[in-house]
Design a protein around this motif. Structure first.
Motif, PDB file in Angstrom:
ATOM      1  N   TYR A 155      -0.618  -2.381   8.995  1.00  0.00           N
ATOM      2  CA  TYR A 155      -1.814  -2.566   9.873  1.00  0.00           C
ATOM      3  C   TYR A 155      -2.540  -3.954   9.229  1.00  0.00           C
ATOM      4  O   TYR A 155      -3.298  -4.441  10.019  1.00  0.00           O
ATOM      5  CB  TYR A 155      -2.372  -1.324   9.854  1.00  0.00           C
ATOM      6  N   VAL A 156      -2.467  -3.743   7.947  1.00  0.00           N
ATOM      7  CA  VAL A 156      -3.349  -4.883   7.541  1.00  0.00           C
ATOM      8  C   VAL A 156      -2.689  -6.070   7.682  1.00  0.00           C
ATOM      9  O   VAL A 156      -3.377  -7.226   8.069  1.00  0.00           O
ATOM     10  CB  VAL A 156      -3.222  -4.729   5.731  1.00  0.00           C
ATOM     11  N   GLY A 157      -1.403  -6.163   7.787  1.00  0.00           N
ATOM     12  CA  GLY A 157      -0.646  -7.516   8.218  1.00  0.00           C
ATOM     13  C   GLY A 157      -1.142  -7.844   9.677  1.00  0.00           C
ATOM     14  O   GLY A 157      -1.012  -9.108  10.090  1.00  0.00           O
ATOM     15  N   GLU A 158      -1.647  -6.997  10.551  1.00  0.00           N
ATOM     16  CA  GLU A 158      -1.947  -7.431  11.994  1.00  0.00           C
ATOM     17  C   GLU A 158      -3.344  -7.599  11.806  1.00  0.00           C
ATOM     18  O   GLU A 158      -3.606  -8.578  12.688  1.00  0.00           O
ATOM     19  CB  GLU A 158      -1.947  -5.945  12.680  1.00  0.00           C
ATOM     20  N   PHE A 203      -1.464  -6.835  -1.708  1.00  0.00           N
ATOM     21  CA  PHE A 203      -2.628  -6.451  -2.400  1.00  0.00           C
ATOM     22  C   PHE A 203      -3.621  -5.912  -1.395  1.00  0.00           C
ATOM     23  O   PHE A 203      -4.530  -5.135  -2.016  1.00  0.00           O
ATOM     24  CB  PHE A 203      -2.896  -7.985  -3.257  1.00  0.00           C
ATOM     25  N   LEU A 204      -4.067  -6.700  -0.467  1.00  0.00           N
ATOM     26  CA  LEU A 204      -5.026  -6.279   0.446  1.00  0.00           C
ATOM     27  C   LEU A 204      -4.777  -4.781   1.001  1.00  0.00           C
ATOM     28  O   LEU A 204      -5.646  -4.080   0.937  1.00  0.00           O
ATOM     29  CB  LEU A 204      -5.030  -7.168   1.693  1.00  0.00           C
ATOM     30  N   ALA A 205      -3.553  -4.557   1.213  1.00  0.00           N
ATOM     31  CA  ALA A 205      -2.940  -3.103   1.776  1.00  0.00           C
ATOM     32  C   ALA A 205      -3.329  -2.070   0.228  1.00  0.00           C
ATOM     33  O   ALA A 205      -3.751  -1.003   0.561  1.00  0.00           O
ATOM     34  CB  ALA A 205      -1.514  -2.924   1.925  1.00  0.00           C
ATOM     35  N   GLY A 206      -3.116  -2.638  -0.742  1.00  0.00           N
ATOM     36  CA  GLY A 206      -3.151  -1.846  -1.979  1.00  0.00           C
ATOM     37  C   GLY A 206      -4.927  -1.535  -2.097  1.00  0.00           C
ATOM     38  O   GLY A 206      -5.515  -0.495  -2.456  1.00  0.00           O
ATOM     39  N   MET A 207      -5.811  -2.515  -1.716  1.00  0.00           N
ATOM     40  CA  MET A 207      -6.914  -2.338  -1.821  1.00  0.00           C
ATOM     41  C   MET A 207      -7.737  -1.473  -0.653  1.00  0.00           C
ATOM     42  O   MET A 207      -8.760  -0.790  -1.090  1.00  0.00           O
ATOM     43  CB  MET A 207      -7.566  -3.802  -1.580  1.00  0.00           C
ATOM     44  N   ALA A 208      -7.062  -1.584   0.420  1.00  0.00           N
ATOM     45  CA  ALA A 208      -7.605  -0.701   1.364  1.00  0.00           C
ATOM     46  C   ALA A 208      -7.256   0.765   1.003  1.00  0.00           C
ATOM     47  O   ALA A 208      -8.119   1.743   1.407  1.00  0.00           O
ATOM     48  CB  ALA A 208      -7.021  -1.043   2.857  1.00  0.00           C
ATOM     49  N   GLN A 247      -0.647   6.289   5.791  1.00  0.00           N
ATOM     50  CA  GLN A 247      -0.290   5.857   4.581  1.00  0.00           C
ATOM     51  C   GLN A 247       1.010   4.734   4.614  1.00  0.00           C
ATOM     52  O   GLN A 247       1.035   3.527   4.152  1.00  0.00           O
ATOM     53  CB  GLN A 247       0.005   6.751   3.544  1.00  0.00           C
ATOM     54  N   PRO A 248       1.999   5.256   5.209  1.00  0.00           N
ATOM     55  CA  PRO A 248       3.146   4.356   5.426  1.00  0.00           C
ATOM     56  C   PRO A 248       2.959   3.064   6.353  1.00  0.00           C
ATOM     57  O   PRO A 248       3.699   1.973   6.116  1.00  0.00           O
ATOM     58  CB  PRO A 248       4.303   5.223   5.980  1.00  0.00           C
ATOM     59  N   GLN A 249       1.956   3.363   7.324  1.00  0.00           N
ATOM     60  CA  GLN A 249       1.825   2.042   8.186  1.00  0.00           C
ATOM     61  C   GLN A 249       0.821   1.020   7.642  1.00  0.00           C
ATOM     62  O   GLN A 249       0.323   0.381   8.317  1.00  0.00           O
ATOM     63  CB  GLN A 249       1.582   2.816   9.497  1.00  0.00           C
ATOM     64  N   PRO A 291      -0.720   3.741  -9.500  1.00  0.00           N
ATOM     65  CA  PRO A 291      -0.033   2.989  -9.048  1.00  0.00           C
ATOM     66  C   PRO A 291      -0.241   1.562  -9.407  1.00  0.00           C
ATOM     67  O   PRO A 291       0.645   0.670  -9.544  1.00  0.00           O
ATOM     68  CB  PRO A 291      -0.458   3.027  -7.449  1.00  0.00           C
ATOM     69  N   LEU A 292      -1.406   0.987  -9.564  1.00  0.00           N
ATOM     70  CA  LEU A 292      -1.742  -0.359 -10.159  1.00  0.00           C
ATOM     71  C   LEU A 292      -0.851  -0.565 -11.430  1.00  0.00           C
ATOM     72  O   LEU A 292      -0.350  -1.701 -11.431  1.00  0.00           O
ATOM     73  CB  LEU A 292      -3.343  -0.558 -10.035  1.00  0.00           C
TER      74      LEU A 292
END
Length: 416
Positions: free
Chosen positions: A240-243, A252-257, A234-236, A152-153
């Protein structure tokens, strides 16, 4: 009789890495690619993105046991070549589509030929000594996980740099080369003591074989439950990171998580496989189930992105032992002449979990909250662990009783 060579394992590791990486390269920009077909509203793009993503796994759920059966009968190397080149062609044709229906049909076709990685597991499993099946299959799984992490990256970088069309073309070339590598580098040798014609079974007989073995059936159900729990969030995850953070680079942070789970999986899968060889694969599966539930629940209470990343990594560590140990258990339990088909059924349950997980997670998050997804998936994993433990203890007690009975019979014969 063991016929596997280190060369076969190395070739399949490399091939699985590139196939997994290439097949996941297109996932990050699937919805963006649909937007290039026309001026569609956001809800239309989101709906079709989910449908087009899920249809591949839904079709693969139906087809996987057939590939396993064909591999048992005609040879697994032939199936590897057929599915590998099939995936490559389907991705190549995606670069020429101009409507969502064309992309939908090609993703359906991709589901039909999605049998490369499970067939590679069946090939190496059949040529591996039972006593080291966990270590070998764990090593092979590292190739698949590594590819899934980098794919994916790399796909996102290529799509931004050179566009969608060339990304599809590069993906096609890589998968075709990986499949050709298998054609030239793999030598499949059937064990001399196996006669598939003599021991040929119908699909009905294979299903009955699985139903009569409670632990084997639990391993199948386990694959569905674990994938459902894993994919439920996964879809959320980006939301969740945005919260959790006000940073601008949420994607990027969601991809890292997301990648943290894969990194944990990669770090632990061989370790758990080796432990399974020594302690019993069913025991390791139970331990990993309990640890998975323990690492999943706290994710609902995090207050920062770094807490989430650490817990996702720990979850990946626990998750890393389930696939290789489940495959190794099948290798030790199922007659070799039908192992490919049984592994196909196991893979079908995993594919089904890839569909049910996002659907269930989306419904729960929409009805309650994103945190509720962690609660429900933890409950699901915990229930699975309890049921698995009951079956595990029943099996152990039965084996002890049978061993004691055999010992008493031998002692009576000796005394007489």
């Amino acid at each position: 009789m063991v016929v596997m060579t280190n060369k076969n394992l190395t070739v399949m590791w490399i091939a699985n890495f590139f196939v997994a990486a290439s097949a996941t390269m297109i996932l990050p920009f699937l919805s963006v690619y649909i937007e290039t077909f026309g001026d569609y509203p956001a809800d239309y793009v989101q709906r079709w993105s989910g449908i087009i993503f899920g249809v591949t796994f839904l079709v693969a759920f139906i087809v996987a046991p057939l590939w396993g059966r064909f591999g048992d009968k005609f040879g697994r190397k032939k199936i590897l070549l057929l599915t590998g080149y099939g995936i490559a062609v389907s991705i190549l044709l995606m670069s020429f589509v101009s409507t969502v229906w064309e992309l939908f049909l090609l993703r359906m076709f991709m589901g039909v030929v999605t049998g490369f990685i499970p067939t590679s597991m069946a090939l190496i499993s059949a040529q591996t000594n039972k006593e080291e099946a966990g270590k070998v299959l764990g090593t092979l799984q590292m190739g698949t996980v590594s590819g899934g992490l980098f794919g994916p990256l790399l796909g996102g970088i290529l799509a931004d740099s050179i566009g969608f069309t060339y990304t599809f073309l590069i993906t096609f070339v890589v998968i075709a080369l990986a499949t050709s590598f298998v054609a030239l580098g793999i030598k499949e040798v059937k064990p001399a003591d196996v006669n598939t014609e003599k021991y040929k079974r119908s699909m009905k007989e294979v299903v009955i074989l699985m139903l009569r073995n409670r632990m084997l059936l639990m391993v199948m159900v386990l694959s569905l439950v674990v994938q459902t729990a894993n994919f439920s969030i996964q879809p959320q995850l980006a939301l969740y990171v945005g919260e959790l953070t006000q940073a601008e680079n949420v994607a990027f942070l969601a991809g890292m998580a997301f990648s943290a789970t894969g990194l944990g999986n990669l770090a632990a899968t061989r370790f758990w496989g080796i432990r399974g060889d020594k302690m019993g694969h069913d025991k390791i599966i139970l331990i990993c189930l309990i640890l998975s539930a323990a690492a999943f629940l706290p994710q609902a209470f995090v207050t920062s992105i770094w807490q989430l990343v650490i817990l996702r990594f720990l979850f990946g560590l626990a998750l890393g032992g389930i696939i290789p140990c489940a495959t190794a258990y099948i290798r030790q339990t199922v007659p070799i002449e039908v192992q490919g088909e049984v592994l196909g059924y196991n893979q079908s349950f995993r594919f089904l979990g890839n569909v049910t997980g996002p659907v269930a997670g989306g419904f729960i998050a929409g009805s309650f909250s994103i945190a509720s997804v962690f609660y429900s998936s933890t409950i699901l994993l915990t229930l699975m662990a309890v049921i698995f433990y009951i079956v595990y203890r029943t099996k152990r007690n039965f084996q002890k009783g049978r061993n004691m009975y055999a010992f008493n019979i031998k002692r009576k014969k000796f005394n007489s």
